[in-house]
Structures are given as structure tokens and as C-alpha cells.
Design an enzyme around this catalytic site. Structure first.
Site, PDB file in Angstrom:
ATOM      1  N   HIS A 145      -5.686  13.831  -2.266  1.00 31.72           N
ATOM      2  CA  HIS A 145      -6.332  12.602  -1.820  1.00 31.72           C
ATOM      3  C   HIS A 145      -6.235  12.565  -0.306  1.00 31.72           C
ATOM      4  O   HIS A 145      -5.196  12.871   0.264  1.00 31.72           O
ATOM      5  CB  HIS A 145      -5.625  11.391  -2.424  1.00 31.72           C
ATOM      6  CG  HIS A 145      -6.131  10.080  -1.902  1.00 31.72           C
ATOM      7  ND1 HIS A 145      -7.193   9.418  -2.465  1.00 31.72           N
ATOM      8  CD2 HIS A 145      -5.754   9.336  -0.842  1.00 31.72           C
ATOM      9  CE1 HIS A 145      -7.429   8.307  -1.790  1.00 31.72           C
ATOM     10  NE2 HIS A 145      -6.576   8.235  -0.790  1.00 31.72           N
ATOM     11  N   ASP A 190      -0.697  16.943  -5.695  1.00 34.26           N
ATOM     12  CA  ASP A 190      -0.801  15.487  -5.780  1.00 34.26           C
ATOM     13  C   ASP A 190      -0.571  14.844  -4.420  1.00 34.26           C
ATOM     14  O   ASP A 190       0.177  13.885  -4.275  1.00 34.26           O
ATOM     15  CB  ASP A 190       0.168  14.921  -6.818  1.00 34.26           C
ATOM     16  CG  ASP A 190      -0.166  13.472  -7.147  1.00 34.26           C
ATOM     17  OD1 ASP A 190      -1.356  13.124  -7.112  1.00 34.26           O
ATOM     18  OD2 ASP A 190       0.760  12.689  -7.425  1.00 34.26           O
ATOM     19  N   GLY A 239       2.898   7.206  -3.933  1.00 30.58           N
ATOM     20  CA  GLY A 239       2.292   8.467  -3.519  1.00 30.58           C
ATOM     21  C   GLY A 239       3.117   9.204  -2.491  1.00 30.58           C
ATOM     22  O   GLY A 239       3.876   8.601  -1.731  1.00 30.58           O
TER      23      GLY A 239
END
Lengths: 449, 308
Positions: A79, A321, A340
Site C-alpha cells: 500500500h 504487507d 499497519g
């Protein structure tokens, strides 16, 4: 900051021989001393006996000094903040971090602002990748409009625009009917659906349920929230015949259930991320928000089961991730902190612990890191094969260093692995034959014979 | 002082002994000392609390400190300032101690990392409320002469209670046995790993106990339905004389306040002068907070200073 990002290098032309390397061939499940020949950006040849008596005249050669040479990492879960939160990470800063981490292809999650639920955003990522010219970049399309888990997104149009698979990122699809239709519909395009199995009504807590959460007074997210959705998803695959990939598996029970489903021949694959095989819930002690992740860090027993799952192959792939969060999102009380952690620069060294601990051979490890994710997503890299793109990572497996957030190339520093001593450092990252990153301690004795 | 967990029995005993010394002073006409003269204490309350804030204020004033109450409803927190900015702003004014209450677990720990004065946790989320546990212990010790070997039942909404957690730690550190009693929906996961005995009904939970600590049903922290109704909760978990019969005849009844009469406690029990020590708890609260302030910022560098 110990290395150079090599921008703007022209496309690789002619031939280069990487000699005196320890080759890792995940597809061949082998490891040997040998060489790789690159021609015009592609792998032309490789093997133990190639150039055993030196590179032939006229070919540029790079002496690898016995370091490992493997297919570059294919990171299927990244991301960034672009578009929407560029102060956290841009595609360019992520591409730099990926280059430093030995990642030659990365796949971007669709949960940006705006979300990638429209073909134009898939094209946007492709265009930015061409401009940035570092690591290869691909994008997932959203599974549902706005990642809301209600209406199907335009999967066909996004697939045409280059979306490699479909997912709602960290949003689990709670409505079984919606996921059932998505699997059916995606089947028509032979598209892979990637799903995070976390039952939304049970996973509202801030860390994994258990003694630690009780001591800290934080609301818990039970491990069961994962396996019950894994079980539901398996039934939906059975019903629809769709291709499903479950992501970020974090519990022992899930591994068990997925193993059984695979044994029954279902088209199910899964991945995990380094925090789930290298950390447990003790890492959030003293309310350390860098350890706040989705799913939450689990118990030691779960962590051990994830390692076992990677060994047995029940868990097919490892993803970073990568999810950057700035200080304002993390320096707040735990329950208010954004979840995160960043992972591009730590994916390889932390994963190498599995090899150092003799839990996986390097060839098997690179199946999980490179070959399998590339295969699942239909990407060209990730393997040693004649004609495949020359996307390679050269690394020193014994190079000891300590992860320090100050040294990250990523824009934000929220690593759950901050201050962890690790072994293994990328010496060079090669994409399409071009070297895009070189570590200071690696001098390619580029002597043309 | 962020929590009870991890404190030694010696530190706790020391604080309780010091607290004892203030009880008589507080009962006398001349209540004020100048031990903390020139010191500044800021009460920083992000969550409403009249009794705890007043107790800290009275304690600090009786020791001669200057006390500032930060009213968050009028402060810049409402203007979007973060917790840490607030902390550092106050820190720059060089207080000697900041007393903090916050609705999030761990918020006080976070704040304490960013200031260089003493921080006293006046309750953080569902984590800890150390001075409450100390005042409960002082109340029990004065009535029973000891903590060691007593059997204590903590009853009701364990899940949402920082008071329960601090008391579980303190009582066990001091050698008491602890039971937690309440409906399973209000029990935190794996609470038994903290060393307590878990009971889901008052009959077995209160059997032969020396102390009954009732907790408030914290409906404001509940998201969703944990108990079907107040009347059903009172029927099964509200403390009344009937349920109390199985406890030791001289069992003490405690409640950290504020009480919800008719929810977790029957008025007859709450007001039973022979057994209820609820008002004594409030009195002990001032003494305990005076002791904590003295130990932490009193400048007398004694063994109790280790509590910091």
C-alpha cells in the site's frame, strides 16, 4: 542510507554475465555455484557450468563474489499513499524502498483515496511505473465498488486495463452473497480473488484477544474471527469453483483448515506476512503502536503454526504487507492508532531468518517470496527461466545489521521490526537487466574480459 | 506511577504506611502541611470525574502544593491538539506532577514518555487505576489488619474495569486470594491467567469471602449488548442481603463509586453501616493520594521513592 539508487539507466542492451554467484533456482528447487547470462534485459542462460572457465570475450561480466543471486522478490501486498496520502508514501518512494529491499515487482493494493475501483486508476499506476522506472509496479482492482463489500466493481474493464487480481484490501467482505457473486463473476475472466479473512463483526478489537489484551485493557480480536471466515470462504470456493487466495493468514486454526481444503483439491492458496511468523503479541507490550496491525499479532502458538505452514507449503507465499503510517497516525493512544507497518525493506532479511533457522531451504524460501506469487498473479518475473525478464536480487545472506527506522528509505518509519538484529542484505537489485540499486559494500568488478 | 502491575510488596506496604500517617491529620482541624510548598500539580482530566479529581486536588492542597485543574472541555484539546502536544505544552510550564485520567488504555503511559515530570495515572481506559487499588487496600487493611490470606470477590463488570485490574494485581501481590464474579459476557478473555478464580454466579462467587468489591456497570463503555436488561442484571448480579448470606458474616462491602443503586447494588446493602465501607474508601482516597504525592515529589528521598 548505505547504497545508491540508480535512476534513469537506459534499457539493458547487449549481454552481461553474472559470474561467481551462488544461484538460487526456486522453480528447480535447487541451489548451486554458477552464473547467469542476461541479454537485452532477459535471462539468456544460467546454470552451474555456465562460464566455468570465465566469461567469453566481448561479454561484460559482473563478479558476484560468491553472493546469492536469485529471482527478485515479487511482493503481492503493498500500500502506498499515492493517490490520496502522498505525505505517507508516494509510488516513487515505495519503488525506491522496494529496490533497496530486493523487490523487483510489487503489486499495489486498491485502498487508496480514491480507491482503485475504476480502470483509469489501474492505468494511472502503469503510467507512474513507466515514469519512475525502478521496480515493476502492478495494481489490484477493487473487488467491490468503493471497497464497501456491496456491489461488484468493474472487474472485466479493470482486467483489460492491467489489474492483476481483485481484492478489497484490508476490508473483509462480510456478506457471503457478495463474495459468492464476486467469485462466480471473476471466474468468467479466470481472475484471482484475494480476500482477507476476518469476520468483521468479531474483529473490531485492537489486538489479539488473550492475556496480554486483558492486562493492557485493550479490546480483543479473537483468532477465531479468522478461521470462521476461512471456513466460509472455502465453502464458497467449493460452490463457485472460483479462484481464491486468502491473505495474511495469522492463526494456527486457519492453517489447519486450509491444509484440509487443499487436500480436497480446492483451488485455494494463501499467504502470510513477516510479522506473523517473526513476531507475537508481546510486541505490542507497553502499547507499542508500531505493532498494531491487521490482523493483529497473535500468540506464540499461532506464530509457530505459521512457520510450520510455510515449511509444509500450506502457506504458498510471503508478502510484505507494506502499509506506511506517519507519526500523527501512530503517536496516539493505542486504540486510536492507525494499524499497519512498513515492510518493503525488511521483507528479505526477516524472511531469511526462516533459512538461517533451517526451517526452509533458500530455494523453498524464494518459491514463497518470488516464484509462487508471480505465478498466482500471472506476472512475468519471479523465476529463473530462459526468456524470462532479468529481474534478479543479489544478496549477502550473512551480512549482519540492525534494522533502524532512521535508515529507512520509505517516507514513514513505522516498522514493527525496528531495532531487530537481522542477517542478510541486498547487494544489488536488477530489473530487466538494469541495476536499479547497489549497496555501498558491493563493487561490481566489471572487468570486460 | 502508571500502574500497580510490577510494584513490589514493599513499595505497596510503604505507601500504605505513609497513607496511614495522614488519616489523623485529615481528621484534625488543622489539615494542612507545607511538605509540597512551591510544588505544582496539574490535574489533567480527559474524562469526567468529580470524585477522583477532587480527591487529588484536596490531597495536593493539604500538602501545600499549587494545584491547577485542566478542564478539557475548554482546553485546546477540543481545538484538535493531540494528547502529546497537550502534554508537552504543560511540561514546558514545569509542573512537578501531572495527574492524568484518559478514556484510552495506555494513554497515560504514552504521555509519560514525553514529559520529564512525575506522572500519576488517575485511570486510563480499561487498563489501571492504581490509586483506587491503594485506597481499597488501605481501607481493607485498617478494617482487617492485613491483606495476606484474605479472600476477596470482585463482582460485576470486570471487562470494562480498570479498578478490577489494579485490584487484582495489588491484592495478589499482597498475598490475598481474588475471585472475579460476573456474567461471562463481562469477563475479559483469559482473565484466569492473571491468577484469579472465575465465577459466573454470586452464590458460589461470594461463598466465604472476606471482602465483596462491587463494580459499576459501565454502560457508557459498552458497544452492543452485554446483558439483556438492568433488571435481569440486578436479579442475578446485584448485591443484596440475600446474595450476601453466603459470604462471611462480617464481610465488608466496597464500591469504587459512583454507585448505580438498583443496578449492581441494593440501597439497603450500600447504606448498611455495619458492613459498607464505601464512604471510608473515599476518605482513604485522600490519604493515599497525599502519600503518593509525597513519595513521588516530596523531595524526601526515601525507600518509597522507588514507586516512581
Amino acid at each position: 542510507m548505505s547504497g545508491d539508487i540508480l535512476r534513469g539507466a537506459p534499457p539493458h542492451a547487449g549481454s552481461t554475465a553474472y559470474i561467481n554467484a551462488r544461484i538460487i533456482d526456486p522453480t528447480g528447487d535447487s541451489e548451486y555455484d554458477g552464473a547467469v547470462l542476461i541479454s537485452d534485459g532477459k535471462i539468456a542462460d544460467f546454470g552451474p557450468n555456465l562460464f566455468a572457465s570465465g566469461a567469453p570475450y566481448g561479454i561484460q561480466s559482473v563478479d558476484c563474489h560468491g553472493h546469492y543471486l536469485a529471482p527478485g522478490l515479487v511482493d503481492a501486498r503493498v500500500h502506498t499513499g499515492e493517490p490520496g496520502e502522498e505525505h505517507k508514501e508516494t509510488l516513487e518512494s515505495a519503488a525506491v524502498a522496494a529496490a533497496v529491499g530486493g523487490i523487483t515487482s510489487m503489486v499495489l493494493l486498491p485502498d487508496n483515496e480514491p480507491p482503485f475501483d475504476d480502470a483509469s486508476l489501474i492505468e494511472f499506476v502503469a503510467r507512474r511505473a513507466r515514469q519512475i522506472k525502478l521496480t515493476n509496479m502492478y495494481a489490484y482492482g477493487a473487488l467491490t465498488v468503493g471497497l464497501e463489500g456491496k456491489e461488484l466493481a468493474e472487474m472485466g474493464l479493470m482486467a483489460e486495463a492491467g489489474a492483476v487480481a481483485f481484492t478489497d484490501a484490508d476490508h473483509a467482505v462480510g456478506n457471503a452473497q457478495v463474495l459468492r457473486r464476486a467469485l462466480y463473476y471473476a471466474k468468467g475472466f479466470d481472475a484471482l480473488v484475494v480476500h482477507l479473512p476476518q469476520e468483521p463483526t468479531l474483529s473490531g478489537g485492537h489486538m489479539t484477544s488473550g492475556e496480554m489484551a486483558t492486562r493492557l485493557g485493550l479490546s480483543g480480536n479473537p483468532p477465531l474471527a479468522e478461521v470462521m471466515m476461512v471456513e466460509r470462504d472455502i465453502r464458497l470456493v467449493e460452490m463457485t469453483g472460483g479462484r481464491l487466495h486468502l491473505t495474511k493468514i495469522s492463526t494456527a486454526e486457519s492453517v489447519k483448515v486450509i491444509a484440509a481444503a487443499k487436500a480436497r483439491g480446492l483451488k485455494i492458496t494463501c499467504d502470510t506476512a513477516p510479522p506473523y511468523f517473526a513476531l507475537n503479541d508481546l510486541a505490542v507490550g507497553d502499547y507499542r503502536t508500531f505493532g498494531k496491525l491487521v490482523p493483529p499479532l497473535r500468540s506464540e502458538k499461532d506464530r509457530e503454526a505459521i512457520v510450520e505452514g510455510l515449511k509444509s507449503g500450506v502457506i504458498d507465499a510471503i508478502v510484505s504487507d507494506h502499509r506506511p503510517q506517519d507519526q500523527d497516525s501512530k503517536r496516539v493512544p493505542f486504540a486510536q492508532a492507525e494499524p499497519g507497518g512498513i515492510g518493503l525493506e525488511t521483507l528479505l532479511p526477516v524472511s531469511l531468518e526462516l533459512a538461517h533457522n533451517k526451517q526452509l531451504s533458500l530455494a523453498r524460501l524464494f518459491q514463497r517470496l518470488s516464484a509462487t506469487p508471480a505465478g498466482l498473479l500471472g506476472l512475468p518475473g519471479g523465476k529463473l527461466a530462459k526468456g524470462a525478464p532479468a529481474d534478479l536480487v543479489l544478496f549477502d545472506a550473512d551480512f549482519a545489521w540492525k534494522i533502524d527506522r532512521v535508515d529507512f528509505w520509505s517516507k514513514t518509519k513505522n516498522s514493527p521490526f525496528d531495532e531487530r538484529p537481522v542477517q542478510g542484505r541486498v547487494m544489488a537489485t536488477i530489473v530487466g537487466g538494469r541495476t536499479i540499486y547497489r549497496h555501498d559494500s558491493f563493487t561490481p568488478a566489471a572487468a570486460a574480459a | 506511577m502508571l500502574g500497580i502491575e510490577g510494584l513490589s510488596p514493599e513499595t505497596i506496604s510503604g505507601l500504605l504506611d505513609l497513607s496511614e500517617s495522614y488519616i489523623d491529620q485529615n481528621r484534625s482541624l488543622d489539615k494542612r502541611r507545607d511538605l509540597l510548598s512551591g510544588r505544582t500539580v496539574i490535574n489533567l482530566f480527559f474524562e469526567n470525574s468529580t470524585r477522583t479529581r477532587t480527591s487529588f486536588e484536596v490531597a495536593a492542597k493539604r500538602l501545600g502544593a499549587d494545584v491547577i485543574n485542566m478542564d478539557v472541555t475548554t482546553s485546546s484539546v477540543k481545538k484538535g491538539e493531540t494528547l502529546l502536544d497537550t502534554a508537552m505544552t504543560l511540561n514546558a510550564m514545569r509542573p512537578d506532577a501531572i495527574v492524568v485520567r484518559h478514556s484510552e488504555s495506555g494513554a497515560v503511559n504514552l504521555l509519560s514518555q514525553k514529559v520529564n515530570c512525575t506522572v500519576i495515572n488517575a485511570g486510563d481506559g480499561q487498563h489501571e487505576h492504581p490509586t483506587q487499588a491503594l485506597l481499597d487496600a488501605l481501607t481493607i487493611r485498617r478494617r482487617r489488619g492485613r491483606l495476606q490470606g484474605l479472600l476477596v470477590a470482585i463482582c460485576g463488570d470486570i471487562m470494562h474495569s480498570r479498578v478490577a485490574r489494579s485490584n487484582i494485581h495489588l491484592l495478589q501481590i499482597m498475598g490475598a486470594r481474588v475471585r472475579v464474579v460476573g456474567p461471562p459476557t463481562l469477563m475479559p478473555t483469559d482473565i484466569d491467567r492473571l491468577g484469579v478464580e472465575v465465577h459466573y454466579n454470586m452464590r458460589t462467587g461470594l461463598k466465604d469471602v472476606d471482602i465483596v468489591m462491587m463494580l459499576r456497570l459501565q454502560t457508557e463503555r459498552m458497544q452492543g449488548s452485554f446483558v439483556p436488561s438492568i433488571s435481569e442484571y440486578f436479579r442475578f448480579f446485584g448485591l443484596d442481603h440475600e446474595k450476601l448470606k453466603v459470604a462471611k458474616p462480617d464481610a465488608l462491602i466496597m464500591h469504587p463509586g459512583p454507585m448505580n443503586r438498583g443496578v449492581e447494588i441494593d440501597s439497603e446493602v450500600a447504606d448498611d453501616l455495619d458492613r459498607s465501607v464505601i464512604h471510608e474508601q473515599v476518605e482513604m482516597g485522600v490519604a493515599v493520594r497525599m502519600a503518593c504525592l509525597e513519595a513521588l515529589i516530596g523531595g524526601r528521598r526515601n525507600a518509597i521513592g522507588a514507586a516512581a
